[in-house]
Design a protein around this motif. Structure first.
Motif, PDB file in Angstrom:
ATOM      1  N   ARG A   1       0.833  -1.211   0.000  1.00 57.04           N
ATOM      2  CA  ARG A   1       0.000   0.000   0.000  1.00 57.04           C
ATOM      3  C   ARG A   1       0.870   1.265   0.000  1.00 57.04           C
ATOM      4  O   ARG A   1       0.479   2.295  -0.532  1.00 57.04           O
ATOM      5  N   HIS A   2       2.039   1.180   0.609  1.00 55.05           N
ATOM      6  CA  HIS A   2       2.954   2.327   0.664  1.00 55.05           C
ATOM      7  C   HIS A   2       3.428   2.746  -0.734  1.00 55.05           C
ATOM      8  O   HIS A   2       3.963   3.837  -0.906  1.00 55.05           O
ATOM      9  N   PHE A   3       3.240   1.854  -1.693  1.00 50.51           N
ATOM     10  CA  PHE A   3       3.663   2.142  -3.065  1.00 50.51           C
ATOM     11  C   PHE A   3       2.454   2.390  -3.971  1.00 50.51           C
ATOM     12  O   PHE A   3       2.527   2.195  -5.178  1.00 50.51           O
ATOM     13  N   ASN A   4       1.343   2.783  -3.339  1.00 42.13           N
ATOM     14  CA  ASN A   4       0.104   3.089  -4.062  1.00 42.13           C
ATOM     15  C   ASN A   4      -0.421   1.909  -4.871  1.00 42.13           C
ATOM     16  O   ASN A   4      -0.971   2.086  -5.958  1.00 42.13           O
ATOM     17  N   VAL A   5      -0.261   0.724  -4.349  1.00 44.29           N
ATOM     18  CA  VAL A   5      -0.833  -0.467  -4.970  1.00 44.29           C
ATOM     19  C   VAL A   5      -2.292  -0.537  -4.549  1.00 44.29           C
ATOM     20  O   VAL A   5      -2.613  -0.435  -3.364  1.00 44.29           O
ATOM     21  N   ASN A   6      -3.176  -0.678  -5.524  1.00 43.16           N
ATOM     22  CA  ASN A   6      -4.603  -0.656  -5.218  1.00 43.16           C
ATOM     23  C   ASN A   6      -5.096  -2.007  -4.667  1.00 43.16           C
ATOM     24  O   ASN A   6      -4.367  -3.001  -4.676  1.00 43.16           O
ATOM     25  N   GLU A   7      -6.331  -2.012  -4.210  1.00 46.89           N
ATOM     26  CA  GLU A   7      -6.900  -3.203  -3.561  1.00 46.89           C
ATOM     27  C   GLU A   7      -6.940  -4.416  -4.486  1.00 46.89           C
ATOM     28  O   GLU A   7      -6.666  -5.533  -4.060  1.00 46.89           O
ATOM     29  N   ALA A   8      -7.282  -4.193  -5.742  1.00 47.72           N
ATOM     30  CA  ALA A   8      -7.333  -5.309  -6.702  1.00 47.72           C
ATOM     31  C   ALA A   8      -5.948  -5.928  -6.879  1.00 47.72           C
ATOM     32  O   ALA A   8      -5.801  -7.154  -6.911  1.00 47.72           O
ATOM     33  N   GLN A   9      -4.933  -5.079  -6.967  1.00 54.50           N
ATOM     34  CA  GLN A   9      -3.564  -5.573  -7.101  1.00 54.50           C
ATOM     35  C   GLN A   9      -3.134  -6.312  -5.836  1.00 54.50           C
ATOM     36  O   GLN A   9      -2.474  -7.346  -5.907  1.00 54.50           O
ATOM     37  N   LEU A  10      -3.495  -5.773  -4.674  1.00 56.13           N
ATOM     38  CA  LEU A  10      -3.161  -6.434  -3.412  1.00 56.13           C
ATOM     39  C   LEU A  10      -3.789  -7.824  -3.350  1.00 56.13           C
ATOM     40  O   LEU A  10      -3.144  -8.789  -2.917  1.00 56.13           O
ATOM     41  N   GLU A  11      -5.006  -7.912  -3.804  1.00 58.14           N
ATOM     42  CA  GLU A  11      -5.693  -9.209  -3.810  1.00 58.14           C
ATOM     43  C   GLU A  11      -4.980 -10.186  -4.743  1.00 58.14           C
ATOM     44  O   GLU A  11      -4.777 -11.344  -4.404  1.00 58.14           O
TER      45      GLU A  11
ATOM     46  N   PHE B   1       4.730 -11.052 -11.271  1.00 58.29           N
ATOM     47  CA  PHE B   1       4.852 -10.034 -10.218  1.00 58.29           C
ATOM     48  C   PHE B   1       5.149  -8.673 -10.845  1.00 58.29           C
ATOM     49  O   PHE B   1       4.496  -7.675 -10.540  1.00 58.29           O
ATOM     50  N   LYS B   2       6.125  -8.634 -11.736  1.00 57.06           N
ATOM     51  CA  LYS B   2       6.496  -7.384 -12.397  1.00 57.06           C
ATOM     52  C   LYS B   2       5.339  -6.839 -13.226  1.00 57.06           C
ATOM     53  O   LYS B   2       5.067  -5.638 -13.211  1.00 57.06           O
ATOM     54  N   GLU B   3       4.661  -7.705 -13.944  1.00 56.05           N
ATOM     55  CA  GLU B   3       3.533  -7.268 -14.775  1.00 56.05           C
ATOM     56  C   GLU B   3       2.408  -6.715 -13.914  1.00 56.05           C
ATOM     57  O   GLU B   3       1.847  -5.661 -14.216  1.00 56.05           O
ATOM     58  N   LEU B   4       2.083  -7.400 -12.843  1.00 54.47           N
ATOM     59  CA  LEU B   4       1.007  -6.965 -11.954  1.00 54.47           C
ATOM     60  C   LEU B   4       1.275  -5.573 -11.393  1.00 54.47           C
ATOM     61  O   LEU B   4       0.383  -4.739 -11.308  1.00 54.47           O
ATOM     62  N   LEU B   5       2.513  -5.311 -11.023  1.00 54.13           N
ATOM     63  CA  LEU B   5       2.870  -4.026 -10.423  1.00 54.13           C
ATOM     64  C   LEU B   5       3.410  -3.016 -11.435  1.00 54.13           C
ATOM     65  O   LEU B   5       3.864  -1.940 -11.065  1.00 54.13           O
ATOM     66  N   ASN B   6       3.369  -3.393 -12.703  1.00 55.62           N
ATOM     67  CA  ASN B   6       3.836  -2.532 -13.781  1.00 55.62           C
ATOM     68  C   ASN B   6       5.286  -2.098 -13.566  1.00 55.62           C
ATOM     69  O   ASN B   6       5.632  -0.921 -13.700  1.00 55.62           O
TER      70      ASN B   6
END
Length: 124
Positions: free
Chosen positions: A70-80, A104-109
């Motif tokens: 969350r500290h890296f502005n990862v949204n809820e869908a990405q966290l899930e 992992f890299k793709e999910l977090l761009n």
């Protein structure tokens, strides 16, 4: 998080050291000698079937701390999705463990990522 691509290999080397203390170089035994290749396959199968191997894989994901993303502005869908991705079960269903990193890299761009071995963090 420390996901080791060579977990099985490390466990294989340890098993050889325990069962064959007279062998100086397990790599030579496993990869040069034809009989050694058969022994490696047998030991690898034994390791993959063991609860120790299963536990070692699971242990890699214990401290993922997905909520810290969350500290890296990862949204809820990405966290899930991270919660699904960063598990023993997910890793074990992949054909190649390296695909986990790409996903992992793709999910977090992430365009680029550096690898840091956990045993070398203190040298940074």
């Amino acid at each position: 998080m420390d996901v080791s691509y060579d977990l099985e290999e490390t466990m294989l080397m340890k098993l050889v050291e325990e069962r064959h203390p007279d062998v100086e170089d397990p790599i030579e035994l496993f990869y040069i000698d034809d009989e050694g290749e058969e022994l490696r396959a047998q030991y690898a199968e034994e390791i993959r079937a063991s609860s120790d191997f299963d536990d070692a894989i699971a242990k890699q994901f214990i401290n993922c701390n997905i909520e810290h993303f969350r500290h890296f502005n990862v949204n809820e869908a990405q966290l899930e999705q991270l919660g699904t991705l960063l598990t023993k079960e997910y890793l074990q269903q992949l054909e190649f463990q390296q695909h986990l990193v790409e996903q992992f890299k793709e999910l977090l761009n992430l365009q680029e990522m550096s690898w840091i071995r956990p045993d070398r963090i203190h040298n940074l």
